[in-house]
Scaffold this active site. Sequence first.
Site, PDB file in Angstrom:
ATOM      1  N   PHE A 160       0.972  -1.385  -0.262  1.00  0.00           N
ATOM      2  CA  PHE A 160       0.092   0.597   0.388  1.00  0.00           C
ATOM      3  C   PHE A 160       0.819   1.517  -0.191  1.00  0.00           C
ATOM      4  CE2 PHE A 160      -3.355   3.105   1.649  1.00  0.00           C
ATOM      5  CZ  PHE A 160      -3.898   2.910   1.156  1.00  0.00           C
TER       6      PHE A 160
ATOM      7  N   ASP B 220       1.607  -4.724   8.974  1.00  0.00           N
ATOM      8  CA  ASP B 220       0.589  -3.869   8.311  1.00  0.00           C
ATOM      9  C   ASP B 220      -0.866  -5.127   8.322  1.00  0.00           C
ATOM     10  OD1 ASP B 220      -1.483  -2.099   7.421  1.00  0.00           O
ATOM     11  OD2 ASP B 220      -0.435  -0.300   6.827  1.00  0.00           O
TER      12      ASP B 220
ATOM     13  N   TYR C 219     -11.392   1.133  10.174  1.00  0.00           N
ATOM     14  CA  TYR C 219     -12.332   1.508   9.798  1.00  0.00           C
ATOM     15  C   TYR C 219     -13.035   0.599   8.684  1.00  0.00           C
ATOM     16  CZ  TYR C 219      -8.225   3.876   6.875  1.00  0.00           C
ATOM     17  OH  TYR C 219      -7.361   3.857   6.073  1.00  0.00           O
ATOM     18  N   LYS C 220     -11.604  -0.408   8.344  1.00  0.00           N
ATOM     19  CA  LYS C 220     -12.304  -1.272   7.114  1.00  0.00           C
ATOM     20  C   LYS C 220     -12.928  -2.309   8.155  1.00  0.00           C
ATOM     21  CE  LYS C 220      -8.246   0.219   4.498  1.00  0.00           C
ATOM     22  NZ  LYS C 220      -6.934  -0.246   4.753  1.00  0.00           N
TER      23      LYS C 220
ATOM     24  N   ARG D 281     -12.624  -3.906  -7.219  1.00  0.00           N
ATOM     25  CA  ARG D 281     -12.238  -4.693  -6.118  1.00  0.00           C
ATOM     26  C   ARG D 281     -13.227  -5.660  -5.515  1.00  0.00           C
ATOM     27  NH1 ARG D 281      -8.240  -2.694  -1.607  1.00  0.00           N
ATOM     28  NH2 ARG D 281     -10.240  -0.676  -1.559  1.00  0.00           N
TER      29      ARG D 281
END
Length: 413
Positions: free
Chosen positions: A127, A198, A223-224, A372
Amino acid sequence: MPALRRDDLAAMDRDDPLAYLRGQFDLPDGLIYLDGNSLGPMPKAVPARLDEVVGRQWRQDLIQSWNRHGWMYLPTRLGDRIAPLIGAAAGEVVVADSTSVNLFKLLTAALRLYPDRRVIVSQAGNFPTDNYVAQGVIDFLGQGHELRLVTGDDVISAIDGDVALVALTQVDYRSGHLQDLGEVTAAAHDGGALMLWDLCHSAGALPVDLNGAGADFAVGCTYKYLNGGPGAPAFLYVARRWQDDLRQPLSGWLGHAEPFAFEAGYRPAEGIGRTLCGTPAILSMSVLDAALDVFDDVAMADLREKSLALTDCFIRLMTQECGGFGFELATPRQAERRGSQVSWRHQNGYPIMQALIADGVIGDFRSPDILRFGFAPLYLRFVDVWDAVAVIREVMDSGRWDRPDFRRRAAVT
Ligand SMILES: *Cc1c(COP(=O)(O)O)cnc(C)c1O
């Protein structure tokens, strides 16, 4: 393999021991939400908690709430709630700042622990923020460190005697490829390096065993798959054995041994507390606290089993129903090698995704050509997989995606 029918998926929903959890989320009608890997939906308990924190704690109890309602302890208390979801012990996790900021703190601290080695190993496809922050840390330290970026998924062969730290994301945000946490951590340690994970795309989606693997550091966002709300603060993990030696660069007053002694010089707190910097975001943390209740009685192994069944159904159905439309699977077919998302490459990926969103199937697009779809096992049903594929088929069959307004790029894709 016989063709799957919608009835088969409805039967899987009837047999699903986690089906009751969907009722704990406030999902909008008429949407199939396949983007919980980017922003989890709102748990029903959230508005009442916000009312309580805003209307009573803040409005009425004001400054006394730091003591009376334990505001001061939210970072460590929430860390202790996340710890069992990622295989950490109490006292090894805090909630604070953002993932990017926590990466800055821990990458810097890790390099300071191994001053004789000068290389960070990561993946070119990691990322972006992870590699951007690593570059910033190297500039900041000014000691000639190098960021060694591996193309592809084989990071182990890049670990040699110069490597101080291997810093990887467990589940690749584009492809959904899942790294073997135990194997890579062991390889880093065999090479004499530290290991930072991560967990942005794994925490809350699959079992993670940081302590079982002997990992040194980890970060992740809430928040995912943890459904903590937009911009919710992130978590960080430091294995107990490193806590006394850890020197992180953001030496703010809340990481001090005695913040309210207001001493002239910085003295780090004992333990994980030294990773904190400034005043915690109480409203966001309170929302996250309410959101984590959903996980109270859930075994991560059960979540994983359902997640893999959902992604397996999606891959099968896309092949069965949408085989001729030019979608190319970008996610490993092998179940143990994938996270909780399925990605497809398509040259018209961006307008196709906008057409799907217009028809109520919410996924997202990642440059250059990835569609995705996230499958959060807490609230998705198997029939949602069927219904989503039916919409994809319709959008492709009708050519409805091929409109100029679907090609116009928004700021957030
Ligand atoms: C989502 C995500 C981030 C987000 O970082 P923020 O600081 O919250 O913006 C970082 N790393 C990975 C791997 C992610 O998936």
